[in-house]
Motif scaffolding. Structure first.
Motif, PDB file in Angstrom:
ATOM      1  N   MET A  84       0.658  -1.264  -0.067  1.00  6.92           N
ATOM      2  CA  MET A  84       0.065   0.250   0.106  1.00  6.92           C
ATOM      3  C   MET A  84       0.940   1.193  -0.155  1.00  6.92           C
ATOM      4  O   MET A  84       2.055   1.214   0.696  1.00  6.92           O
ATOM      5  N   ILE A  85       0.348   2.182  -0.760  1.00  9.02           N
ATOM      6  CA  ILE A  85       1.167   3.428  -0.751  1.00  9.02           C
ATOM      7  C   ILE A  85       0.662   4.487   0.225  1.00  9.02           C
ATOM      8  O   ILE A  85       1.102   4.871   1.154  1.00  9.02           O
ATOM      9  N   GLY A  86      -0.735   4.865  -0.344  1.00  8.06           N
ATOM     10  CA  GLY A  86      -1.356   5.693   0.794  1.00  8.06           C
ATOM     11  C   GLY A  86      -2.825   5.872   0.198  1.00  8.06           C
ATOM     12  O   GLY A  86      -3.195   5.024  -0.539  1.00  8.06           O
ATOM     13  N   LEU A  87      -3.584   6.624   0.950  1.00  6.88           N
ATOM     14  CA  LEU A  87      -5.229   6.624   0.534  1.00  6.88           C
ATOM     15  C   LEU A  87      -5.432   8.313   0.647  1.00  6.88           C
ATOM     16  O   LEU A  87      -5.102   9.227   1.573  1.00  6.88           O
ATOM     17  N   ALA A  88      -6.465   8.942   0.125  1.00  5.39           N
ATOM     18  CA  ALA A  88      -7.133   9.958   0.215  1.00  5.39           C
ATOM     19  C   ALA A  88      -8.459   9.570   0.684  1.00  5.39           C
ATOM     20  O   ALA A  88      -9.296   9.147  -0.020  1.00  5.39           O
ATOM     21  N   PRO A  89      -8.893  10.085   1.860  1.00  4.31           N
ATOM     22  CA  PRO A  89     -10.119   9.563   2.331  1.00  4.31           C
ATOM     23  C   PRO A  89     -11.044  10.299   1.387  1.00  4.31           C
ATOM     24  O   PRO A  89     -11.052  11.314   0.844  1.00  4.31           O
TER      25      PRO A  89
ATOM     26  N   ALA B 169     -12.304  12.340  -3.702  1.00  2.00           N
ATOM     27  CA  ALA B 169     -11.047  12.175  -2.731  1.00  2.00           C
ATOM     28  C   ALA B 169     -11.045  13.332  -2.031  1.00  2.00           C
ATOM     29  O   ALA B 169     -11.297  14.616  -2.814  1.00  2.00           O
ATOM     30  N   SER B 170     -10.468  13.368  -0.933  1.00  2.00           N
ATOM     31  CA  SER B 170     -10.207  14.588  -0.208  1.00  2.00           C
ATOM     32  C   SER B 170      -9.398  15.579  -0.975  1.00  2.00           C
ATOM     33  O   SER B 170      -9.384  16.835  -0.859  1.00  2.00           O
ATOM     34  N   ILE B 171      -8.288  15.463  -1.634  1.00  2.81           N
ATOM     35  CA  ILE B 171      -7.501  15.975  -2.391  1.00  2.81           C
ATOM     36  C   ILE B 171      -8.287  16.891  -3.383  1.00  2.81           C
ATOM     37  O   ILE B 171      -7.809  18.106  -3.608  1.00  2.81           O
ATOM     38  N   ILE B 172      -9.414  16.268  -4.095  1.00  2.08           N
ATOM     39  CA  ILE B 172     -10.315  17.226  -4.908  1.00  2.08           C
ATOM     40  C   ILE B 172     -11.354  18.042  -4.002  1.00  2.08           C
ATOM     41  O   ILE B 172     -11.756  19.170  -4.523  1.00  2.08           O
ATOM     42  N   ALA B 173     -11.801  17.445  -3.203  1.00  2.00           N
ATOM     43  CA  ALA B 173     -12.835  17.961  -2.088  1.00  2.00           C
ATOM     44  C   ALA B 173     -12.392  19.097  -1.395  1.00  2.00           C
ATOM     45  O   ALA B 173     -13.224  20.272  -1.300  1.00  2.00           O
ATOM     46  N   LEU B 174     -11.350  19.165  -0.866  1.00  4.39           N
ATOM     47  CA  LEU B 174     -11.083  19.958   0.283  1.00  4.39           C
ATOM     48  C   LEU B 174     -10.807  21.400  -0.045  1.00  4.39           C
ATOM     49  O   LEU B 174     -10.957  22.370   0.332  1.00  4.39           O
ATOM     50  N   PRO B 175     -10.144  21.699  -1.363  1.00  7.46           N
ATOM     51  CA  PRO B 175      -9.997  22.958  -1.975  1.00  7.46           C
ATOM     52  C   PRO B 175     -11.405  23.863  -1.807  1.00  7.46           C
ATOM     53  O   PRO B 175     -11.664  24.977  -1.843  1.00  7.46           O
ATOM     54  N   HIS B 176     -12.440  22.917  -2.374  1.00 11.24           N
ATOM     55  CA  HIS B 176     -13.801  23.520  -2.622  1.00 11.24           C
ATOM     56  C   HIS B 176     -14.772  23.836  -1.321  1.00 11.24           C
ATOM     57  O   HIS B 176     -15.515  24.396  -1.228  1.00 11.24           O
TER      58      HIS B 176
ATOM     59  N   ARG C 210     -10.528  10.535  10.803  1.00 15.18           N
ATOM     60  CA  ARG C 210     -10.294  11.832  10.330  1.00 15.18           C
ATOM     61  C   ARG C 210      -9.421  12.139   9.500  1.00 15.18           C
ATOM     62  O   ARG C 210      -8.309  11.542   9.796  1.00 15.18           O
ATOM     63  N   ILE C 211      -9.744  13.137   8.482  1.00 15.78           N
ATOM     64  CA  ILE C 211      -8.738  13.696   7.674  1.00 15.78           C
ATOM     65  C   ILE C 211      -7.612  14.492   8.397  1.00 15.78           C
ATOM     66  O   ILE C 211      -8.020  15.708   9.036  1.00 15.78           O
ATOM     67  N   SER C 212      -6.509  14.377   8.652  1.00  9.60           N
ATOM     68  CA  SER C 212      -5.501  15.166   9.142  1.00  9.60           C
ATOM     69  C   SER C 212      -5.645  16.557   8.778  1.00  9.60           C
ATOM     70  O   SER C 212      -5.387  17.447   9.715  1.00  9.60           O
ATOM     71  N   ALA C 213      -5.774  16.769   7.493  1.00 10.50           N
ATOM     72  CA  ALA C 213      -5.745  18.156   6.996  1.00 10.50           C
ATOM     73  C   ALA C 213      -7.275  18.924   7.354  1.00 10.50           C
ATOM     74  O   ALA C 213      -7.050  20.162   7.290  1.00 10.50           O
ATOM     75  N   TYR C 214      -8.171  18.108   8.003  1.00 10.47           N
ATOM     76  CA  TYR C 214      -9.427  18.615   8.325  1.00 10.47           C
ATOM     77  C   TYR C 214     -10.217  17.958   9.376  1.00 10.47           C
ATOM     78  O   TYR C 214     -11.234  17.259   8.898  1.00 10.47           O
TER      79      TYR C 214
ATOM     80  N   ALA D 297      -0.945  17.545   3.963  1.00  7.06           N
ATOM     81  CA  ALA D 297      -1.120  18.772   3.781  1.00  7.06           C
ATOM     82  C   ALA D 297      -2.242  19.010   2.615  1.00  7.06           C
ATOM     83  O   ALA D 297      -3.288  19.962   2.638  1.00  7.06           O
ATOM     84  N   LEU D 298      -2.402  17.905   1.870  1.00  5.58           N
ATOM     85  CA  LEU D 298      -3.085  17.804   0.719  1.00  5.58           C
ATOM     86  C   LEU D 298      -4.325  17.029   1.081  1.00  5.58           C
ATOM     87  O   LEU D 298      -5.322  16.880   0.149  1.00  5.58           O
TER      88      LEU D 298
END
Length: 325
Positions: free
Chosen positions: A122-127, A206-213, A230-234, A289-290
């Motif tokens: 596994m590399i990682g995941l975007a909640p 994905a968090s990387i797409i949703a969080l900016p909005h 929970r998402i570390s950045a949010y 951060a992303l």
């Protein structure tokens, strides 16, 4: 001249020993030239970003360049097929996602078999984040689900059949009686635009797409994240589990798969390199951060995860009748 059965058995055993020795020697010398990571999606998404982070870090550990190639198409099957049919020499790897597990359970025809690709790490995941327009009246996931049960239900944007948002919608339908109609788009960016434009009532992205909005332009209202933490950045956004939906657990993950026949020692070596890369403080800080969570781990960890996901998602496929007709 006849050859005795005993002689054949001895020759077969000797060949097996020589093959094992050859594979071990090849793994000891690996890598001796550049490596390819095949991303079966377009550049810019969570899968691609995780691939490039893993490639950069693992390259430093292994001492060889790792080139990332994007081969999008067929919901990830084009790039996966390329890797499945590659030489198992340790120089071509697939950046895998949930489709490597679920596509064969949904699609009528597949160009390769499930066991043609082996889980490596596994590399990682975007909640995933369930979002609605900022003007929507719902304050949490339960209010959204209850409202969907009224009338004809809600349209729910997805990034295509079998995508993570598709599974989110069907999990809510099957497990909690929601009335969500999945509407397939070509990508997460398109489904996001559909929510912003009012063509659909919501989506899960994905968090990387949703969080900016959510954090920058404030156009999305988040209802829940669908991962177990929970998402570390949010961190102020609660999980679906915390809101009383224990069966809604899914994320946009990225891992590595290898062509069948790749030496176990080579797979273990790459897994260790990626695990080390995902623990580097600079990489962890950049990804978190992303909205992306680095994972890493061992090959055994990833095998256990993919086996469990195959069974869990397969049950949803059958219950929601997601198979292509």
């Amino acid at each position: 001249m006849s050859i005795s059965r005993r002689s054949v058995m001895q020759a077969t055993a000797l060949l097996a020993v020589l093959t094992a020795i050859g594979s071990a020697q090849a793994a000891d010398n690996w890598p001796s030239r550049p490596i390819r990571f095949i991303v079966p999606f377009s550049a810019g998404g969570a899968n691609d970003l995780l691939a490039r982070s893993a490639a950069e870090g693992a390259s430093r550990v292994l001492g060889q360049p790792i080139v990332v190639e994007n081969r999008p198409g067929g919901g990830g099957t084009v790039g996966a097929d390329l890797v499945a049919k590659s030489q198992p020499d340790g120089y071509t790897w697939l950046i895998s996602a949930a489709g490597v597990i679920s596509n064969s359970q949904i699609k009528k025809r597949m160009p390769f078999k499930d066991d043609d690709l082996l889980p490596v790490v596994m590399i990682g995941l975007a909640p995933s984040v369930i979002v609605v327009p900022k003007s929507a009246p719902y304050q949490n996931l339960r209010e959204f689900i209850e409202a969907s049960k009224q009338g004809e239900g809600f349209n729910f944007a997805t990034a295509g059949t079998g995508s993570t948002p598709h599974f989110v919608a069907e999990m809510l339908n099957v497990k909690y009686g929601a009335k969500l109609q999945p509407v397939p788009y070509k990508s997460g960016s398109e489904s996001t635009t559909a929510v912003l434009g009012g063509q659909v009532e919501g989506t899960s992205e994905a968090s990387i797409i949703a969080l900016p909005h959510i954090l920058k332009d404030g156009k999305f209202k988040p209802l829940a994240t669908t991962w177990t933490q929970r998402i570390s950045a949010y961190p102020q956004l609660s999980t679906a589990v915390e809101q009383g939906f224990p069966d809604l657990q899914i994320a946009h993950w990225a891992g590595l798969h290898a062509p069948k026949g790749t030496a176990h020692a080579t797979m273990d070596k790459l897994a260790a390199a990626v695990d080390k890369a995902m623990r580097e403080p600079a990489t962890v800080e950049k990804l978190k951060a992303l909205g992306i969570e680095p994972v890493g781990g061992t090959r055994a960890d990833f095998i256990k995860f993919t086996d469990a996901e195959r069974q869990r998602l397969g049950e949803i496929v059958k219950a929601a009748k997601m198979q292509e007709q």
